[in-house]
Design a protein around this motif. Structure first.
Motif, short mmCIF file in Angstrom:
data_model
loop_
_atom_site.label_atom_id
_atom_site.label_comp_id
_atom_site.label_asym_id
_atom_site.label_seq_id
_atom_site.Cartn_x
_atom_site.Cartn_y
_atom_site.Cartn_z
N PRO A 257 0.83 -1.22 0.00
CA PRO A 257 0.00 0.00 0.00
C PRO A 257 0.86 1.26 0.00
O PRO A 257 1.87 1.35 0.71
CB PRO A 257 -0.79 -0.12 1.31
N ARG A 258 0.46 2.23 -0.83
CA ARG A 258 1.14 3.52 -0.87
C ARG A 258 0.09 4.62 -0.74
O ARG A 258 -0.99 4.51 -1.31
CB ARG A 258 1.91 3.69 -2.19
N ARG A 259 0.44 5.66 -0.05
CA ARG A 259 -0.50 6.75 0.18
C ARG A 259 -0.92 7.38 -1.15
O ARG A 259 -0.09 7.78 -1.95
CB ARG A 259 0.14 7.81 1.07
N GLY A 260 -2.22 7.47 -1.34
CA GLY A 260 -2.75 8.10 -2.53
C GLY A 260 -2.70 7.26 -3.79
O GLY A 260 -3.08 7.73 -4.86
N GLU A 262 -3.45 3.47 -5.92
CA GLU A 262 -4.33 2.30 -5.96
C GLU A 262 -3.57 1.07 -5.48
O GLU A 262 -2.40 0.88 -5.80
CB GLU A 262 -4.82 2.09 -7.39
N VAL A 263 -4.26 0.24 -4.72
CA VAL A 263 -3.65 -0.99 -4.21
C VAL A 263 -3.82 -2.10 -5.24
O VAL A 263 -4.94 -2.37 -5.70
CB VAL A 263 -4.27 -1.42 -2.87
#
Length: 327
Positions: A257-260, A262-263
């Motif tokens: 997961p990364r901020r902002g 899409e997962v």
């Protein structure tokens, strides 16, 4: 310090032969931390237990070698291997409460470890050694821990005790099997900081099994990526994570997961280790699959001027596309 060549381990079950470890090779250089990563069921724990001679029936190591400081661990007698484990190689288990004896005081468990390898010694002396070791692994007030039992400890304290038992004889190599899985995030950080400092300040080496790529990025020098019991990519962390050469490595990195952002998730599931595929075990989940991938096992090959090894038919052909997607 440790060189593993072609280890293969199978388990005989009612359903059939489970090919848990398939021709695995890796290296742990002196003074470095090597991360062994992959999804659950990829053979990480089975690999390190094969190296340490801890596979029990119905499992058996079929072939390979594990050279530790010039000697093959897989060819040692049980007596000699027991002398090496604990004395020269420390093992940190995934579940600290499973590793500690519930009916023995902590001081007695340390006494047993110390005297097994160092010979008879007064309890007072081993207690003093235990206190020093518990202080070294960051346990406040070790006097109240040393005379207690495992059930009186929190998860973080129990894991520190297990790490202390693995280090009490000053081993050259530490093998840690997901040592922070059962701990909350804050305690995980404390334990990993502790283990990294113990490696860096003493010239030890460590083989760290984990499924957390963030842990590998922060604490490891090199990474070995496993899938379906096979090593699919290995190399320096800063190179592999920036420029992944295997589709599975890319898939793992994209799933973080990364901020902002899409997962992304890896479609499908890990290959069946009983009905093992004839070609590349990742073929059914791969976005870059070729026809030959389904029938021909990809050999380990060097990539990027020899900076790493990759088991993929398209190791470098599609790398620009994969890196663009990873970015």
């Amino acid at each position: 310090m440790l060189t593993v060549n072609g280890i293969t381990t199978h388990f005989d079950t009612r359903r059939g032969l489970v090919r848990a470890v398939n021709d695995v090779s890796l290296e742990v250089p002196s003074g470095q931390i090597v991360g062994l990563v992959g999804e659950s069921g990829c053979g990480k724990s089975a690999t390190i237990r094969s190296v340490l001679g801890l596979i029990r029936p119905p499992g058996h190591t079929v072939s390979g070698e594990a050279i530790f400081e010039g000697a093959d661990l897989l060819r040692m007698s049980k007596r000699k291997l027991r002398q090496v484990r604990g004395n020269e190689i420390g093992f940190v288990a995934q579940n600290p409460f499973g590793a500690l004896n519930p009916i023995l005081r902590i001081r007695d468990q340390f006494h047993n470890v110390i005297t097994t390898h160092r010979g008879r010694m007064p309890h007072a002396k081993t207690r003093a050694i235990t206190l020093d070791t518990l202080k070294a692994v960051g346990i406040p007030g070790p006097e109240r821990v040393v005379d207690g039992y495992a059930h009186e400890l929190s998860g973080g304290m129990a894991q520190r005790v297990v790490i202390g038992m693995a280090l009490v004889l000053d081993p050259r190599l530490i093998v840690a099997d997901e040592p922070t899985t059962a701990l909350d995030v804050t305690i995980q950080r404390q334990i990993l900081d502790l283990m990294r400092d113990l490696v860096l300040t003493s010239g030890r080496s460590m083989l760290l099994v984990t499924h957390d790529l963030g842990v590998v990025a922060q604490y490891c020098d090199q990474v070995v990526v496993m899938y379906a019991g096979k090593v699919v990519e290995r190399g320096r962390v800063d190179e592999v994570f920036v420029r992944p050469a295997h589709p599975y490595t890319l898939g793992l990195l994209n799933s973080v997961p990364r901020r902002g952002a899409e997962v992304h998730t890896l479609r499908g599931r890990v290959a069946d280790l009983v009905d093992y595929p004839p070609g590349c075990p990742f073929a059914d989940r791969c976005s870059f699959v070729l026809e030959q991938c389904r029938s021909v096992v990809p050999e380990q090959r060097t990539a990027f001027d020899g900076g790493r090894t990759v088991a993929c038919h398209r190791a470098e052909e599609e790398v620009s596309v994969r890196v663009a997607r990873a970015g």
